[in-house]
Design an enzyme around this catalytic site. Structure first.
Site, PDB file in Angstrom:
ATOM      1  N   LYS A   5     -25.705 -13.706  50.625  1.00  0.00           N
ATOM      2  CA  LYS A   5     -24.704 -12.297  51.327  1.00  0.00           C
ATOM      3  C   LYS A   5     -24.638 -10.768  49.760  1.00  0.00           C
ATOM      4  O   LYS A   5     -25.908 -10.671  49.280  1.00  0.00           O
ATOM      5  CB  LYS A   5     -22.891 -12.659  50.078  1.00  0.00           C
ATOM      6  N   TYR A  42     -17.200  -9.370  41.349  1.00  0.00           N
ATOM      7  CA  TYR A  42     -17.990 -10.647  41.203  1.00  0.00           C
ATOM      8  C   TYR A  42     -18.792 -10.693  39.741  1.00  0.00           C
ATOM      9  O   TYR A  42     -19.393 -11.700  39.126  1.00  0.00           O
ATOM     10  CB  TYR A  42     -19.020 -11.286  41.481  1.00  0.00           C
ATOM     11  N   ARG A  69     -21.645 -15.664  47.006  1.00  0.00           N
ATOM     12  CA  ARG A  69     -21.938 -16.045  47.829  1.00  0.00           C
ATOM     13  C   ARG A  69     -23.538 -16.450  47.750  1.00  0.00           C
ATOM     14  O   ARG A  69     -24.069 -15.349  48.259  1.00  0.00           O
ATOM     15  CB  ARG A  69     -21.262 -16.632  48.872  1.00  0.00           C
ATOM     16  N   ASP A  84     -10.941   1.235  44.697  1.00  0.00           N
ATOM     17  CA  ASP A  84      -9.753   0.640  44.788  1.00  0.00           C
ATOM     18  C   ASP A  84      -9.465   0.046  43.439  1.00  0.00           C
ATOM     19  O   ASP A  84      -9.626  -0.117  42.406  1.00  0.00           O
ATOM     20  CB  ASP A  84      -9.772  -0.881  46.041  1.00  0.00           C
TER      21      ASP A  84
END
Length: 445
Positions: free
Chosen positions: A270, A276, A267, A387
């Site tokens: 950000k 992304y 965004r 992760d």
């Protein structure tokens, strides 16, 4: 690497600006040695393939109690790990395939259609998408036939919201762009994407495009990388690409790649985030396809075949990607002199000969230098923990950046860094898309 410009720290300091400066400083330490006059370092950039495979296999065979908070996301964990392993070229053994098929198909699949986040849980479009993609990645006769397509279609249709024409994520749940995408992605793969499933979705997605040009989760919400991908992909799957202002969307999308870090933000204002790499990076092949539908003289229609997608109207899918179009580092990369000949610290830096409307060199640098854990797995940005979510979408974005339809593979660093090619619309590898479509009687999405 280019000498990119970071933000200016002026007297008007904000939390956003301070976080951005902190992030750039944390990344500088990774880029510092890389920027020195040591050309061999460019070629030594390495994807830690075996470490990532080991990390993923460990997760697929059992997780610690710290993952209890993801109990309703167990199909997602399967998908993130299975897709990562597939991109990395690791073949699962038959016992593991059978165990995952049994867990998803017999324990997470609801008797009335759809899949829940775990055994006995409410069916929901998000874990349905993750479950179906996982079963397609396993790609055995059992894993594909275990999906109850008739009941799944009924489940999908039951979630259509008659007012907005979008999809609820679950019974009495929220309506947002994720619902439209996950419903249509699953339906297209399984050949249940009839008019009743696809009708009206284009109007809903169109209502979610914002003044910035991106797409929000619902009408009036902020443009966001994940929702923008979902909206654009949903329009492609319902063959209504003309319903989006593709110029405004492109304008918004190209500005999400960070000028210093090289990765994407999701965004405006950000921070960079490795996930992304896919959510934003994969939009560019889709944008190419939309532009080719509008003007085939501008964009080569072979993009349709590359995406395994049949466009609307009179267009037809053409061209097939040739996996033999793979080149070495020295073929894929050329070196350019930096602009200031009087600066003794300037050197020649590699530039990939990419084909999308973003800087593939910068993205691959960010992922390979800044986001890999030495013990396997990838993370959001330096200072964050690895992760499975970020591992999956970092590798997916890396794959998108390495493969183009008109050019040879663009691989930064060691040529062994090349990943298998993912389909940017669905995000499973192209061979699994082809095999699944064939199994259910289709040739393209």
């Amino acid at each position: 690497m280019h000498h990119r410009k970071g933000v200016d720290g002026d007297d008007f300091s904000t939390d956003t600006l301070r976080d951005q400066i902190k992030t750039e400083k944390s990344i500088t330490q990774y880029y510092y040695v890389y920027r020195q006059k040591q050309p061999d370092l460019f070629r030594s950039l390495s994807l830690l393939r075996q470490q990532h495979i080991s990390y993923c296999l460990k997760g697929l065979n059992g997780l610690s109690s710290s993952f209890d908070c993801l109990d309703a996301s167990r199909p997602w964990l399967c998908y993130w790990i299975l897709h990562s392993l597939d991109l990395l070229g690791h073949e699962l053994d038959e016992d593991l395939k059978s165990r995952v098929t049994d867990f998803l198909g017999r324990r997470c699949q609801n008797e009335n259609g759809g899949f829940g986040g775990g055994p006995g849980q409410l069916p929901h479009l998000a874990p349905t998408y993750a479950s179906v993609l996982s079963l397609c990645i396993i790609n055995t006769t059992d894993s594909l036939n275990i999906i109850n397509r008739d009941k799944l279609r009924s489940f999908i249709i039951s979630l259509k919201d008659p007012k907005s024409k979008g999809y609820r994520m679950h019974k009495d749940g929220e309506v947002d762009v994720r619902g439209a995408y996950t419903a249509l992605a699953v339906a297209s793969l399984l050949n249940i994407d009839d008019e009743q499933v696809t009708s009206g979705v284009d109007e809903y997605v169109q209502s979610c495009q914002t003044f910035e040009g991106g797409i929000g989760s619902f009408h009036g919400n902020e443009a966001h990388g994940g929702y923008a991908f979902c909206g654009l992909a949903a329009l492609m799957l319902c063959k209504k690409t003309e319903k989006i202002d593709i110029d405004a969307l492109s304008h918004w999308a190209v500005r999400r790649q960070m000028s210093y870090e090289g990765g994407f933000q999701g965004r405006t204002n950000k921070l960079v985030d490795a996930c992304y790499s896919f959510w934003m990076g994969s939009m560019f092949p889709l944008i190419h396809a939309c532009l080719a539908c509008r003007d085939p003289e501008l964009i080569n229609p072979e993009i349709f075949g590359f995406l395994q997608w049949t466009p609307p109207n009179h267009y037809s899918a053409s061209g097939r990607y040739d996996p033999s179009k793979q080149v070495t580092f020295t073929q894929a990369v050329h070196f350019e002199e930096e602009s200031d000949p009087n600066d003794d610290n300037e050197d020649q830096y590699p530039e990939l000969d990419g084909g999308w409307y973003f800087d593939e060199t910068a993205l691959q640098e960010y992922l390979l230098l800044c986001c890999q854990s030495a013990t396997g797995g990838l993370f959001d940005k330096p200072g964050k923990s690895r992760d499975y979510y970020h591992t999956c979408y970092s590798l997916s974005g890396l794959s998108v950046s390495q493969h183009q339809y008109e050019k040879p593979s663009s691989v930064l660093g060691n040529e062994s860094n090349l990943l298998r090619r993912t389909n940017p619309i669905i995000n499973i590898t192209v061979d699994k898309v082809e095999s699944t479509l064939k199994h259910f009687g289709k040739s393209t999405l």
